[in-house]
Structure formats: C-alpha cells, structure tokens
Write an enzyme that holds these catalytic residues in place. Sequence first.
Site, PDB file in Angstrom:
ATOM      1  N   GLU A 185       4.732  15.931 -38.703  1.00 58.56           N
ATOM      2  CA  GLU A 185       5.266  15.752 -37.443  1.00 58.56           C
ATOM      3  C   GLU A 185       4.420  17.485 -36.722  1.00 58.56           C
ATOM      4  O   GLU A 185       4.233  17.215 -35.402  1.00 58.56           O
ATOM      5  CB  GLU A 185       6.981  16.060 -37.799  1.00 58.56           C
ATOM      6  CG  GLU A 185       7.469  15.589 -36.208  1.00 58.56           C
ATOM      7  CD  GLU A 185       8.602  16.306 -35.942  1.00 58.56           C
ATOM      8  OE1 GLU A 185       9.829  15.720 -35.846  1.00 58.56           O
ATOM      9  OE2 GLU A 185       8.743  16.619 -37.356  1.00 58.56           O
ATOM     10  N   ASP A 186       4.215  18.326 -37.376  1.00 64.38           N
ATOM     11  CA  ASP A 186       3.693  19.557 -36.325  1.00 64.38           C
ATOM     12  C   ASP A 186       2.457  19.710 -36.979  1.00 64.38           C
ATOM     13  O   ASP A 186       2.792  21.164 -36.245  1.00 64.38           O
ATOM     14  CB  ASP A 186       5.144  20.908 -36.752  1.00 64.38           C
ATOM     15  CG  ASP A 186       5.998  20.626 -36.311  1.00 64.38           C
ATOM     16  OD1 ASP A 186       6.399  19.523 -35.349  1.00 64.38           O
ATOM     17  OD2 ASP A 186       7.464  21.353 -36.592  1.00 64.38           O
TER      18      ASP A 186
END
Length: 478
Positions: free
Chosen positions: A86-87
């Site tokens: 996600e990051d």
Amino acid sequence: MANPKKVNIEREIEEIIAEVKQYLPDFDEKKFLKAFEFARNAHADQLRKDGTTPYIWHPIEAVKILVGLRVDEATLITALLHDVPEDTNRTLNEVGKLFGEKVAFLVDGVTKLSKVHYKYHMEERQVESLKKLLIHSAKDPRVILVKLADRLHNMRTLDNVNPTKRLRIAKETIEIYVPIANLLGISDLKRTLEDLCFKYLLPTDYKRITEHIEDNQVKQKKTLETTIKIIEKELAKANIKTLKLSGRQKTPYSIFKKTIRKNKEVDELEDLLALRIIVETERDCYLALGIVHSIFRPKPGRFKDYIAVPKPNGYQSLHTVVFGVKGEITEFQIRTEKMHIDGKYGIAAHYFYKDDQYKNEKQSEKNYRQQHSQWAEKILEYQKANYNAEHFLEALKIDIFHDRIFTFTPKGDSIDLPSGASPIDFAYAIHTEVGDNAIKAKINDVIVPLTTTLKTGDVIEIITSDKQKGPEREWLIF
C-alpha cells in the site's frame, strides 16, 4: 536529531524471535528475518507522523501485539509486511513470490482496503473498505487480527496526528474495531482500545475517572489482599487447587459506562473491587463459588453463569457480586485456565494454541470457528441486499456489533438477540410466521406487553393468533 530507537531495531527483533520460539518451536527464524529486511528496505525513506521515528517501528509494534496473542508464523510475517504494497513501490506479487501465497492473501486482506475508490463521499469508501475487510476475514480471521494490531498501535501513537483526525480515528475505533475485538472474544485488546478511545473522545471524563482510580488504589489494594488471604485459606481447606487468585483492576472506560448506566457519580459506585479465581476444572468453579458465597453474602440478582450459557463470543466464567470485607461490594470471576485463555485471546486461542488443553478439541475448534463465521454470513446478506453505506453501517451496529443477550424458548432453546430487543424481535428470530402472528408474550410465565425490553436469562413464550394479519405498523417504533 536521530530517533534513539533506530539503533535498537535489531535487538528488538532478536527479543521478538526469542519470545516466539517459546511457543512456536518450529518457527522459521530465517524467513521472519527475510520479511523484516524486506519491509525495512521497502519503508527505508519513510517516517511515522512524529517526523523522527522510522516507519518500520509500526509493523514491529504490530508484531509485538500479535506475539502477545501467540499467533502463527504467517500472521507475524503478514504484520511485518502489511503496509508494504500500500505504502511503498514493492508489490503484492513480490510478497507472494518471496513469502508464499498464504502470506500474500493475508497481506492483501489488510492492505487492499484503501485501494477502493469511489466517486462519492469518503464515508461510503470507508464503509466499503470495512465490508471487504470483514468478507476477507470470514475466509481467514488472521486478517482481522493483523488489522486490530495495526489499529491498536496507531491508537497508542494518536498524539502525533492532528486533533480533527485524532477524533475521527478514535470514533471509528470505538464504533467498529472495539466491537470486532469483542466479537472475536479478545478481551485484553478490546479493553485497551476502549480506554484509548475514551482518553481522546472524552478527555475530561477520562481524567476524572483515572484520578479516582489512583486516589483509591491504596485502600483497594489492602482490601483485596485481605480478601485473597481469606479465600485462599478456605479453598485450601476444601482441597480446591487454585491456579491463580488475584485482584483485577476495572478499566476507566468500564467504570465510565457504569456511571452512565446507573446514573451515578464515580464515587457513588459500589462494585469497583474485583477478584479473579482460576481453578483446574469446571466442577471446581462451582465448588469455589459455593465457598465464596459461604464466606460473603451474595448480592441478590448479581450472579451470572456464563459457563452453562456462554456469551456469543464464546466467553465462559462464573460472575458473582458479594458483600465482602467490611461490607465492601466485591465482584468475583471464577473460571478454569482454559476459560481464562479463551477470554483473554478469544478466537486466537482456538486457532493458535497447541498445548494439552486444545489437542483433543478439534470439534470444539470447528464449532468455535463456525460461531465466529456467522457474522460473515450476515455481511454477505447485506451485500446481496445492495445496502448503501448508511444502511450497511446501521445494520452492522444492530445485528453484529451490538451487545448481545441470551434468551430462551420454553423448551430451553437459546435465542441470541441484540441488547434492547423486545418479544417481537424474539418472535421473528424464531420464524417469520411466529412474528407475523404474534399477539402476546409471556416472560418467565408473566404476560407482558410486546414492547417489553428483554434481558439475558428471560424465558419467552410467544402467543399467536391465526387472525393476526402480519406485522403491526407501530412495531417499527420498538
């Protein structure tokens, strides 16, 4: 200035591995270290919201929370990697190739949520994310355990975000994540989350109650010590082996809820003293209860047998309130070690514990898993009904996250209902026709209005009539 924690990361990982090996002898240390290095490199340029702490500390803290639940290797590796796809620029495909499809499935269950995009307002996006999380978790509850650990660490570092976001996260946590922890029976995690939410949502009340607890600690400690000595002596006389007998501190949020429920100030509350007795067998629980009642006069209406009738989340224990030392109102919880583990770790106990208490409980484990997947069926029902965000969230709060009560048919069948339910809800829980044709209800052999609020332990009989032509419009009010 560099964060002092930075130089201790390796030592922290070593301590985690040592602790895990105590309950997972076959733990693959090399694979775990490989996951740690992968996550650390992926998050290398990122910092937490305080602007100084390396981001990798967040997954490490999530892992430590999960180690406390004695989860398996795949869950711990998932916790290390849960923010990577996600990051960072590392992909879920890479995670699958390096650490296996099982880990990739779990990581996907946690990280895909924020990738749900909508043309509409953020609330709908968040609700849709929650729906996906719960459906994913129905296939494997380890997803929700990682998400709870992630949320707990974020709550512990909530001072680092702006006040508006802080309130939003705390409100979301108390409305969604606390009920999920309760649903899964993880009491320690639930109570910790509750107190953190309480601290940020109602800071004045939190301060008032924590100060009251601190002011009364010395007095309570002496009373508890005296009570423990008396009980220990009598249990020993009866040859009941006590595995643990200890005082139990009631949490600030539980005390606050009691002030609201009883409409009293905190210094007017009585049963803030609490003790827990852990014994070897179920039979010993009832024997110990008899001894407690022979020493201290029980308070009428305050005994609950959650062993014979467990809570919906599987919790078992005997609860009683007595007039204790010097007349102090004192609560006792009496349970076996297995009941204590179940109450503390909830669903995690039945998935991960491999000690003697669980080796021969395959059917029990299967039943426990089925019990905790019932809410998933509800989620799927809501999805098929195509509820919008508002209706979906409302249905969740009523049917799944709400506190539950146990009621019974005259034949002794248990009917699980939301707190605040009426005989009409009971009737429809049995069958639609029973609800449609209901005209009267008996609670414990007494005829009552259909608007009556039910409570745990009530035996309800629904009286029907063929002349009743379906539900009454006014029933919607209650």
